[in-house]
Design an enzyme around this catalytic site. Structure first.
Site: not given
Ligand code: 2M8
Length: 442
Positions: A180, A415
């Site tokens: 992101d 994470e």
């Molecule tokens: C993160 O992205 C989401 C949006 O898609 C968020 O921050 O709300 C990123 O690390 C993405 O790569 C990942 O798939 C997602 C869920 O782990 O979180």
């Protein structure tokens, strides 16, 4: 959970705790990406979660991929989020404005994520085939049944996002890259000027209370503006190039597409669609070449490109190692590995563990605690190691395995991790982190 001890003492305990995390995040229909921060299914998370789950239950792993592919749009796109009914994530399905555009009964976002699915499915099939019996039967049945859908997914990526002969896929939102707020996107985002928008309240910063670990409000307003731009044209693939103020050739996603197209060709040959394999191999070749052609002769790293300005994108991020995923050029591979193991990356003596950070640890813009601007992501460590192992590089796989397991023994399944201290950051009990722990242990 209460009663857990930190750090973890044995690899057996690490494995059983990883299984517990996935079980706790399993809401029946799906394993959510994280218990609190991400209570839905994310496309590339689901693929990694499935491969981790397959070390425990092939049936449960396939169920995960089944749920994802059932949300596929008519166009062939697999959406980046499939929403559960659990509230608390923003932007939710209403804010996305996808109702009536997504298939009936599906609640999803309107963008995609990197296509690691065929690669993970191939891994699961190999595991199930080796186990034989019911696992092998289930994997074969699933693959035969869903192959046309995965092929449509790749067909959509090639035509809607990569049909211009560059061998590179276009993304219309940083969320599509999965990284992101990576400095990769700072230039393109600096040119996104949000217009009139519904006000919004973020929920991520209620959950990760140290806000320095998440993107800024300014970044979020640009993220939401892009969602609005897409929604205004009904997520129509043909109209996006004309309206979107963010358009980037994503080199990392393109490399993933090349590798996964090759894996899909293998599955097609094995499970009844051999006539599809030549096309898939052609796409693999086209995108492998496209990725190789982005490499900066000076730095040795692959680069994204801003479609709207034509500019190459400079910052040294982990995406620069895209050729490790896809290249067939031995000299390029050797050069990339030398950089990967050098002082700007895993050879930086200040690191807690010799693992690749999301940006070079010597980059002036490094933010060691902030999301995709510096922390180490366990899921990326395993994915890159898996790609190296597929090339026959068992030695590097084992080195990365040792470092990754040492990192994960602190026990929170973060994470992401602070590169120098090893502190877990972002969400704890993140599903894909637990999943790759199981892969490392398998
Ligand atoms: C993160 O992205 C989401 C949006 O898609 C968020 O921050 O709300 C990123 O690390 C993405 O790569 C990942 O798939 C997602 C869920 O782990 O979180």
């Amino acid at each position: 959970p209460d009663g857990d001890t930190f750090p973890i003492r044995t690899l057996d305990e690490l494995g059983s705790r990883a299984k517990d995390v996935l079980a706790a995040n399993d809401i029946g229909t799906m394993v959510t990406a994280a218990p609190n921060l991400y209570p839905h299914m994310w496309s590339w998370d689901a693929a990694f979660v499935a491969t981790g789950l397959s070390t425990v239950s092939v049936a449960r792993a396939l169920q995960e991929l089944d749920y994802l592919v059932a949300a596929q749009w008519k166009s062939g796109m697999i959406p980046h989020i499939v929403f559960s009914d659990v509230p608390g994530y923003f932007p939710d399905v209403d804010r996305w404005g996808t109702r009536g555009v997504s298939p009936e009964g599906v609640q999803s976002s309107g963008i995609c994520q990197p296509p690691v699915h065929a690669t993970m499915l191939r891994r699961i099939v190999e595991r199930a085939t080796a186990a034989g019996g019911e696992d092998a039967r289930l994997a074969e049945e699933f693959t035969r049944r869903t192959l046309p859908q995965w092929i449509d997914w790749h067909g959509w990526l090639r035509s809607a996002r990569g049909g211009d002969g560059t061998g590179l896929l276009t993304i219309y939102h940083g969320w599509e890259s999965g990284m992101d707020n990576s400095p990769r996107f700072d230039g393109p985002y600096s040119r996104v000027q949000p217009g009139e928008m519904e006000p919004f309240v973020r929920t991520d910063t209620l959950k990760v209370t140290d806000h320095s670990q998440r993107p800024s409000d300014e970044e979020y307003s640009r993220y939401l503006w892009l969602v609005q731009q897409m929604a205004e044209v009904g997520f129509d693939d043909a109209r996006l190039p004309g309206v979107m103020s963010f358009q980037v050739k994503d080199v990392f996603m393109s490399a993933i597409f090349a590798a996964a197209s090759e894996d899909l060709a293998v599955l097609a040959e094995q499970f009844g669609l051999p006539e599809e394999a030549p096309q898939l191999r052609q796409w693999a070749q086209e995108f492998r070449d496209g990725v190789d052609a982005t490499v900066d002769a000076q730095t040795g790293l692959a680069r994204d490109r801003d479609v709207l300005t034509g500019e190459w994108i400079g910052p040294p991020t982990i995406a620069g190692f895209a050729p490790l995923i896809s290249t067939a050029d031995q000299a390029l591979l050797d050069r990339q590995l030398e950089i990967f193991e050098g002082p700007d990356w895993t050879g930086d003596p200040r690191l807690a563990f010799p693992l690749p950070a999301s940006t070079s640890t010597t980059y002036e813009g490094l933010k060691p605690r902030q999301y995709w601007r510096g922390p180490v992501w366990p899921v990326m460590n395993w994915y890159l190691a898996h790609c190296l192992r597929r090339r026959g590089d068992g030695k590097r796989y084992r080195q990365l395995r040792e470092a990754s397991l040492a990192q994960l023994m602190e026990g929170h399944f973060g994470e992401y991790y602070e590169p120098f201290t090893g502190e877990p950051l972002g969400s704890m009990d993140q599903s894909w982190t637990a999943a790759v722990a199981l892969e490392w242990l398998a």
